[in-house]
Write a protein that holds these residues in place. Structure first.
Motif, PDB file in Angstrom:
ATOM      1  N   VAL B 222      13.694 -37.954 -50.487  1.00 39.74           N
ATOM      2  CA  VAL B 222      12.808 -39.107 -50.663  1.00 39.74           C
ATOM      3  C   VAL B 222      11.387 -38.623 -50.947  1.00 39.74           C
ATOM      4  O   VAL B 222      11.038 -37.499 -50.603  1.00 39.74           O
ATOM      5  CB  VAL B 222      12.810 -40.014 -49.417  1.00 39.74           C
ATOM      6  N   PRO B 223      10.575 -39.465 -51.603  1.00 43.89           N
ATOM      7  CA  PRO B 223       9.193 -39.068 -51.899  1.00 43.89           C
ATOM      8  C   PRO B 223       8.338 -39.045 -50.643  1.00 43.89           C
ATOM      9  O   PRO B 223       8.623 -39.770 -49.678  1.00 43.89           O
ATOM     10  CB  PRO B 223       8.701 -40.157 -52.849  1.00 43.89           C
ATOM     11  N   VAL B 225       5.494 -40.279 -50.258  1.00 49.80           N
ATOM     12  CA  VAL B 225       4.845 -41.569 -50.020  1.00 49.80           C
ATOM     13  C   VAL B 225       5.664 -42.414 -49.059  1.00 49.80           C
ATOM     14  O   VAL B 225       5.125 -43.022 -48.127  1.00 49.80           O
ATOM     15  CB  VAL B 225       4.638 -42.306 -51.360  1.00 49.80           C
ATOM     16  N   THR B 226       6.995 -42.408 -49.226  1.00 46.14           N
ATOM     17  CA  THR B 226       7.811 -43.217 -48.325  1.00 46.14           C
ATOM     18  C   THR B 226       7.830 -42.622 -46.922  1.00 46.14           C
ATOM     19  O   THR B 226       7.864 -43.355 -45.939  1.00 46.14           O
ATOM     20  CB  THR B 226       9.245 -43.340 -48.850  1.00 46.14           C
ATOM     21  N   VAL B 227       7.794 -41.285 -46.827  1.00 47.33           N
ATOM     22  CA  VAL B 227       7.740 -40.669 -45.499  1.00 47.33           C
ATOM     23  C   VAL B 227       6.432 -41.057 -44.803  1.00 47.33           C
ATOM     24  O   VAL B 227       6.409 -41.374 -43.609  1.00 47.33           O
ATOM     25  CB  VAL B 227       7.870 -39.134 -45.605  1.00 47.33           C
ATOM     26  N   PHE B 229       4.648 -43.745 -45.393  1.00 46.79           N
ATOM     27  CA  PHE B 229       4.771 -45.158 -45.030  1.00 46.79           C
ATOM     28  C   PHE B 229       5.543 -45.283 -43.733  1.00 46.79           C
ATOM     29  O   PHE B 229       5.185 -46.042 -42.840  1.00 46.79           O
ATOM     30  CB  PHE B 229       5.521 -45.933 -46.118  1.00 46.79           C
ATOM     31  N   MET B 230       6.629 -44.508 -43.657  1.00 47.95           N
ATOM     32  CA  MET B 230       7.458 -44.562 -42.473  1.00 47.95           C
ATOM     33  C   MET B 230       6.633 -44.142 -41.261  1.00 47.95           C
ATOM     34  O   MET B 230       6.667 -44.800 -40.219  1.00 47.95           O
ATOM     35  CB  MET B 230       8.650 -43.628 -42.652  1.00 47.95           C
TER      36      MET B 230
END
Lengths: 402, 385
Positions: B222-223, B225-227, B229-230
């Motif tokens: 996953v990118p 950015v999503t990590v 965000f998480m």
């Protein structure tokens, strides 16, 4: 983890060993105890997290589950490949985002591969000037954050271009201004279905010719100019169809209107800058991979090929490149995946990709966990699909050893 | 014996004649490197055209027509844009960088407390340089000071709230300070975590192995950015009610987790390249698992993958720029934020600021990659076939 070296097998049966040493020193039993401890700790941790989360969600009055996907989105999306309006559902909005991600990833991968191969080969050129230009390119772009390159195109170049009134006139009736790139839009008239049909037929014929030529060369040693024939077919047949159908293709050329350019196709600056940045950035990595791949082919291969009497061009095509591809493909795959994942940087400039739309959905519904889960599943799926395809290709190219 | 007249035999060698002009000096260099074949000549001319087309305008923009200092945007804008420059002028606005320089370095860190950041930076450099130069002795103590003592001291210096230093909230941090702290912590956390994950992935224990594989593959798939965000949206949800996380800490957790998954794969590559005989040799010496890993396998494995490790460091350094998405202002973020400053809005501002930020990032990344090449050569014991 004390089991690693002693579990290899060639040791006396456990029953005998247990008689000699206490069970607490038995690596097998230790291994089981460690694993049980790890598993229990993990389960307890997950239980604790789930408990906290549901407690927090209950307090914040957020219902969990994917039911929200059917709700009305209520926001507009600047660029969409499928029909979408503010009345569509959240699920459809996320679909729009997924397609936009795929669009920029696919076009970016094609451009980056082309540029990367060009620059990678250029760095190996005997020509000093060309090699230096390519080296400077690689060293600049490899050492910059991709986000900075995106900002460079978006804020530094595209947004300071003149307005629509003073658009930059480019060749082929295309225009560039701070609203994006405008180009003629093809309008397909009656009978134009013949053209794509001819294109497909040409590709099928080329494939057939290539197979036939390969068989003939294997059997008789005679070569056939496959590339030229295929080019002639792929360019010629659609052209022929175009004229046979009475030239049905016209172009809707963008014209300067009162406030903006009218007609044509508009490529938004968000897409353009993301696409340019991803291609330029990834191309520098691909160039290094290509260079390493070509250098990785033993010099003896080239020399042997020369001594067989092959021309330099044929040597490159038949001996060096097939072997270099074996080295190139695995790291190239991970660069493709990186480019796809880096396309999520779209969220910084407002290109409507999966992450950007997901963020909007998250803000509107508060379903953070679900949206993050959707992101993760989709990106994992894309990663797995790309690696599966590249592994298949790699297996085809791999060295077949006896 | 008849006497021969040998006078026609030359007794001394004559000097070699000078090579023809086309085979020596710069003429030869030009011929071989630029004009070897007709195609080469065409390529050279195209390259020259390319350089001649791009280089003079760039130099003109960045150096000759640039504005180096000034009070506000007027020095960087043409008359039509409300400034003092003549129409059609275009040059870099270094005055913007000049005016905002301290913000780019410290963010909104209180001005009177900035000596603390400077002191930390001095200590960082003073400990890093001897660590990097191979000839300097006491490496173990140096490393201990750098990786254990320095973070502790730096924590109390930068955050404060103890020893009479006023507390400075991390929300005020910004600029290069944030970039450096994030990368330093990311690097010091991701290397040991990556080693543990890599060992776990190669472990014979199925439960441990499965956990490591799932973690590594998920994070790598996953990118960032999503990590992030998480880490920023979901971490607060995971904690018991009332426990709040500093935003800076969330970014740190996200970046460090992300980098350790990549580090694990790099180190696994090194572990796989170590021949089985090394493991067996360690066992037959009577070494336990941790001893054989720490003394025999890891030193060889890590040496093999130094370029990969440094590449991961470089990637991490570049990736710190993404924390902008969760509202932190690293170097790039704060440069970006300052484009909105009404005092400095001009068409030249974004490009100038970005080039400055790019230059800083570039220096660090380029330095790291050069050092890794140097280290690779130095540590090369010739065992690689």
């Amino acid at each position: 983890m004390a089991t690693d070296t002693s579990l290899r097998g060639n040791e006396p049966p456990r029953a005998k060993k247990a008689a000699r040493a206490s069970w607490i020193n038995d690596p097998w039993i230790r291994g089981i105890i460690y694993q049980v401890l790890v598993a229990v700790a993990l389960i307890a941790f997950v239980y604790w997290i789930v408990g906290n989360t549901s407690e927090n969600l209950r307090r914040a009055n957020i219902s969990s589950g994917f039911g929200f996907l059917g709700g009305r989105a209520g926001f507009d999306v600047s660029q969409s490949l499928i029909d979408y309006s503010a009345d569509s559902t959240f699920g459809r909005a996320l679909m729009v985002g997924l397609f936009n991600t795929l669009l920029v990833a696919v076009i970016g991968i094609v451009t980056a591969t082309f540029l990367g191969f060009l620059i990678g080969v250029g760095r190996l050129s005997r020509n000093w000037l060309i090699a230096k230009i390519c080296t400077v390119y690689v060293e600049i772009f490899r050492n910059l954050p991709p986000l900075l390159v995106i900002f460079f195109w978006y804020l530094g170049v595209l947004s300071v271009l003149p307005g629509p009134r003073d658009s930059l006139d480019l060749p082929f009736e295309t225009f560039l201004n701070n609203r994006g790139f405008f180009m003629p839009k093809p309008v397909w008239g009656e009978g134009s279905w013949l053209i794509p049909l001819a294109f497909v037929v040409a590709i099928a014929l080329s494939w057939f010719v290539a197979r036939k030529a390969y068989r003939r060369q294997m059997a008789t040693g005679q070569r056939f100019p496959v590339l030229r024939t295929a080019l002639a077919l792929i360019v010629g047949l659609p052209l022929l169809a175009y004229f046979l159908a009475g030239r049905p293709l016209t172009f809707d050329v963008p014209v300067l209107g009162a406030f903006n350019l009218q007609g044509g196709v508009q490529v938004a600056p968000e897409f353009l800058s993301l696409y340019l940045a991803l291609s330029f950035y990834t191309a520098s990595f691909i160039a290094e991979i290509v260079r390493a791949g070509i250098l990785g082919v033993n010099k003896g291969q080239t020399e042997a090929s020369y001594s067989l009497g092959l021309q330099p061009g044929l040597t490159l095509r038949l001996v060096v490149v097939p072997q270099a591809l074996r080295i190139i493909i695995p790291p190239l795959t991970s660069q493709y995946l990186n480019l796809t994942k880096n396309s999520s940087l779209a969220v910084f400039i407002g290109y409507a990709d999966l992450v950007q739309i997901g963020q909007t959905v998250m803000n509107q519904t508060g379903q953070a966990i679900e949206v993050v889960a959707i992101w993760m599943i989709i990106y994992l799926g894309l990663s797995l699909a790309t690696s599966a395809f590249m592994n298949w290709y790699n297996a085809r190219m791999a060295l077949v050893e006896r | 014996m008849q006497e021969h007249d040998l006078s026609y035999v030359r007794m001394e060698m004559i000097n070699a004649r000078e090579a023809p002009l086309r085979e020596r000096g710069f003429v030869r260099w030009f011929r071989v490197n630029l004009f070897a074949t007709p195609l080469d000549t065409v390529m050279t001319l195209l390259g020259l055209l390319f350089v001649a087309y791009f280089l003079p305008p760039v130099i003109r923009w960045a150096l000759i027509d640039a504005v180096w200092s000034g009070p506000d945007r007027s020095v960087c804008a043409t008359v039509a844009q409300g400034g003092i420059q003549p129409d059609g002028w275009s040059g870099a606005c270094w005055a913007f960088v000049n005016a905002k320089f301290s913000q780019f370095m410290y963010g909104r860190y209180p001005v009177f407390e900035r000596w603390r950041v400077d002191l930390t930076a001095v200590m960082f450099v003073a400990l890093l340089v001897p660590l990097l130069v191979p000839r300097v002795p006491y490496k173990l103590w140096n490393a201990l000071a750098f990786f254990v003592v320095l973070p502790l001291v730096a924590y109390f210096l930068l955050v404060g709230g103890a020893f009479g230093l006023p507390y400075v909230s991390t929300t005020l941090w910004g600029g290069l300070l944030v970039t450096m702290v994030l990368s330093f912590v990311g690097i010091t956390v991701s290397l040991p975590m990556g080693i543990l994950l890599a060992l776990g992935r190669r472990s014979k224990m199925p439960v441990v192995k499965m956990i490591c594989v799932i973690f590594i593959e998920t994070v790598r798939g996953v990118p960032l950015v999503t990590v992030l965000f998480m880490a920023s949206v979901m971490l607060p949800l995971f904690m018991p009610t009332g426990v709040t996380f500093d935003r800076f800490l969330r970014a740190l957790v996200g970046v460090a987790l992300f980098a350790s998954a990549y580090m694990a794969e790099v180190i696994r590559g090194g572990l796989q390249a170590i021949p089985k005989g090394q493991y067996e040799g360690a066992s037959s010496l009577g070494l336990g698992y941790w001893q054989s890993m720490g003394l025999i396998v890891m030193p060889q494995a890590i040496k093999l993958v130094i370029p990969g490790i440094v590449n991961t460091f470089i990637g991490l350094f570049k990736d710190t720029s993404l924390v902008y998405i969760i509202g932190m202002f690293d170097l790039l973020g704060i440069v970006r934020q300052n484009f909105a400053d009404a005092n400095w809005v001009s068409p030249q501002t974004p490009m100038s600021g970005l080039i400055f930020a790019g230059f800083v990032f570039w220096i660090f990344c380029f330095g790291m990659s050069r050092y890794s090449i140097y280290m690779e050569r130095r540590l090369d014991t010739g065992h690689k076939s």
